[in-house]
Design an enzyme around this catalytic site. Structure first.
Site, PDB file in Angstrom:
ATOM      1  CB  SER A 258      13.069   4.369   0.766  1.00 56.23           C
ATOM      2  OG  SER A 258      12.878   3.085   0.280  1.00 56.23           O
ATOM      3  CE  LYS A 262      18.210   1.409  -1.262  1.00 56.49           C
ATOM      4  NZ  LYS A 262      17.646   0.494  -0.328  1.00 56.49           N
ATOM      5  CD1 TRP A 349      12.001  -3.804  -0.010  1.00 54.39           C
ATOM      6  CD2 TRP A 349      11.934  -5.990  -0.450  1.00 54.39           C
ATOM      7  NE1 TRP A 349      12.471  -3.988  -1.293  1.00 54.39           N
ATOM      8  CE2 TRP A 349      12.448  -5.325  -1.583  1.00 54.39           C
ATOM      9  CE3 TRP A 349      11.794  -7.388  -0.485  1.00 54.39           C
ATOM     10  CZ2 TRP A 349      12.828  -5.991  -2.749  1.00 54.39           C
ATOM     11  CZ3 TRP A 349      12.177  -8.049  -1.651  1.00 54.39           C
ATOM     12  CH2 TRP A 349      12.683  -7.367  -2.761  1.00 54.39           C
ATOM     13  CG  HIS A 399       9.177   1.329   2.935  1.00 52.80           C
ATOM     14  ND1 HIS A 399      10.468   1.180   3.392  1.00 52.80           N
ATOM     15  CD2 HIS A 399       9.270   1.975   1.743  1.00 52.80           C
ATOM     16  CE1 HIS A 399      11.297   1.695   2.509  1.00 52.80           C
ATOM     17  NE2 HIS A 399      10.603   2.186   1.502  1.00 52.80           N
TER      18      HIS A 399
HETATM   19  C1  GTR Z   1      12.255  -0.486  -3.359  1.00 50.70           C
HETATM   20  C2  GTR Z   1      13.678  -0.928  -3.229  1.00 50.70           C
HETATM   21  C3  GTR Z   1      14.210  -0.525  -1.907  1.00 50.70           C
HETATM   22  C4  GTR Z   1      13.873   0.915  -1.554  1.00 50.70           C
HETATM   23  C5  GTR Z   1      12.531   1.369  -2.078  1.00 50.70           C
HETATM   24  C6  GTR Z   1      12.314   2.872  -2.153  1.00 50.70           C
HETATM   25  O1  GTR Z   1      11.622  -0.919  -4.482  1.00 50.70           O
HETATM   26  O2  GTR Z   1      13.714  -2.314  -3.383  1.00 50.70           O
HETATM   27  O3  GTR Z   1      15.603  -0.754  -1.843  1.00 50.70           O
HETATM   28  O4  GTR Z   1      14.874   1.771  -1.983  1.00 50.70           O
HETATM   29  O5  GTR Z   1      12.282   0.911  -3.338  1.00 50.70           O
HETATM   30  O6  GTR Z   1      13.224   3.642  -2.354  1.00 50.70           O
HETATM   31  O7  GTR Z   1      11.167   3.264  -2.030  1.00 50.70           O
END
Ligand code: GTR
Length: 421
Positions: A258, A262, A349, A399
């Site tokens: 997540s 990045k 997402w 996720h």
């Molecule tokens: C979310 C965000 C994502 C992702 C995620 C995470 O809220 O929108 O880009 O990075 O968090 O890191 O769990």
């Protein structure tokens, strides 16, 4: 009359605020037509035809990502000290050597400390090692009762019983499903993990805390955000690995989930000492093509997390088509080293298709460098990984980081590092 009017306004208020709320697009037919910047064409329009050309083009692309997306890291004028604070020869039921190493990053009277939790397999020498941040503290990645709890700021979290921004015993082992330590060690890999908030606490405080406060440069629209800070932290851990005789620093796999996916992509792009890079469900600002505006968008991420990227990135809020780069070029910056991008089917997402397409459009760079890119231009079926020097899979589910994801990464790494079965 006035009363009636204000009552009507009161009724309408939720509607007004809803109308301003971000509504993600999950409809493929509404993805706008777009043209991606070509990684193999220089800013001046000439074409990249050789490996030597690519080195120059790579520098161009890297600088654009620095100045327009993640931010530039100023010169570090401090020092880093490492201290082994604990060692245990029979961790994980005797499978691993465990140690905790504290890095103190010091500039004058300012200091931050990060704690690296390291497991190395007994049975395998010179094991490749996964380096990956955790979200809530090293103690959440294991049930071992003597792994230290972080002192640094953590997010409040009901499930973990945190209401004062301090981690506590309740979190121990809470994230073990994401950290199958025994499986990883038995397969011949080491694991190193650090709580990401040790490097920079994940909230918008104007860069007064975390690592940013140890730098003196004034900030401008190109200054680094938190993702660049976390990535920079990974490089300082790599510096330590190069000094630790028990670790083979030529076999470090940087992996993240997540926002930390990045981070791992930017670390893999910024520091070519990382032998392999893994992005788990990294989405917007990670592996997903921004111009698709599918799921989370640049405008939405910059609004919800204004501290993650540099201020220049905000210029592209709702104007992704004006970005001088797109995320396939972030993958291309890792070439010719292996990179694995993974999506989850329910994680719309993060735009699974956009993550896949980045791999497709980064492939010509790998091919120019004599490596196999992604072996197909068709999105694969669920749980059918595509394996080139770029690899990709999409698995069922949400996720998350699952054992399935780890098994795929281990297979990929075992093949690359030629581990015996
Ligand atoms: C979310 C965000 C994502 C992702 C995620 C995470 O809220 O929108 O880009 O990075 O968090 O890191 O769990």
């Amino acid at each position: 009359m006035e009363k009636i009017l204000s009552f009507l306004l009161f009724l309408a208020l939720p509607w007004f605020s809803n109308a301003q709320q971000f509504v993600p697009n999950y409809d493929e037919s509404k993805v706008p037509a777009y043209t991606l910047p070509d990684p193999l064409v220089f800013n001046n329009g000439s074409t990249v035809v050789s490996k030597k050309d690519w080195e120059k083009r790579r520098t161009e692309i890297y600088h654009i990502f620095e100045k327009e997306v993640f931010g530039v890291v100023p010169e570090w004028k401090g020092i880093v000290k490492s201290t082994v604070v604990s060692q245990k020869a029979d961790a994980l039921d005797g499978l691993a050597n465990r140690k905790e190493v504290r890095l103190d990053l010091i500039n004058g009277d300012r200091k931050i400390s990060l704690m690296i939790l390291i497991y190395l397999p007994h049975k395998f020498k010179d094991a490749p090692i996964f380096l990956s941040y955790n979200f809530d503290g090293n103690h959440t990645t294991t049930t071992e009762s003597d792994v230290l709890i972080p002192d640094s700021w953590v997010s409040n979290n009901k499930a973990l019983g945190i209401s004062d921004n301090k981690a506590n015993e309740r979190g121990r082992g809470e994230a073990v499903s994401r950290w199958p330590m025994k499986e990883i060690i038995s397969r011949g890999f080491g694991v190193a993990t650090v709580y990401y908030g040790d490097v920079d606490p994940d909230f918008n405080d104007g860069f007064k805390n975390g690592i940013h406060q140890l730098f003196d440069s004034p900030r401008d629209s190109t200054s680094w955000g938190s993702i660049a800070a976390w990535s920079w932290g990974l490089s300082r851990i790599m510096d330590y690995f190069e000094r630790d005789k028990e670790i083979d620093a030529k076999k470090v796999i940087v992996m993240g989930h997540s926002r930390l996916g990045k981070t791992s992509l930017w670390a893999g792009a910024s520091d070519q000492r990382f032998a392999m890079t893994i992005s788990n469900n990294s989405g917007c600002g990670g592996a997903a093509i921004s111009r698709r505006k599918f799921g989370e968008t640049v405008g939405r991420i910059n609004t919800a997390f204004p501290h993650w990227f540099c201020d220049n990135f905000k210029k592209y809020n709702e104007k992704e088509e004006l970005m001088p780069v797109d995320q396939h070029e972030l993958i291309a910056l890792i070439a010719p080293r292996p990179v694995y991008v993974a999506s989850a089917a329910e994680d719309l997402w993060a735009d699974p298709k956009g993550e896949f397409l980045s791999c497709v459009f980064a492939s010509p760079v790998y091919e120019l460098l004599g490596e196999k890119g992604l072996p197909s231009k068709e999105m694969p079926a669920l749980s059918e990984p595509l394996i080139g020097t770029i690899a990709y899979h999409i698995r069922p589910g949400k996720h998350d980081v699952t054992l399935y994801d780890w098994k795929c990464y281990m297979d990929f790494a075992a093949r690359y590092f030629k581990l015996k079965k």
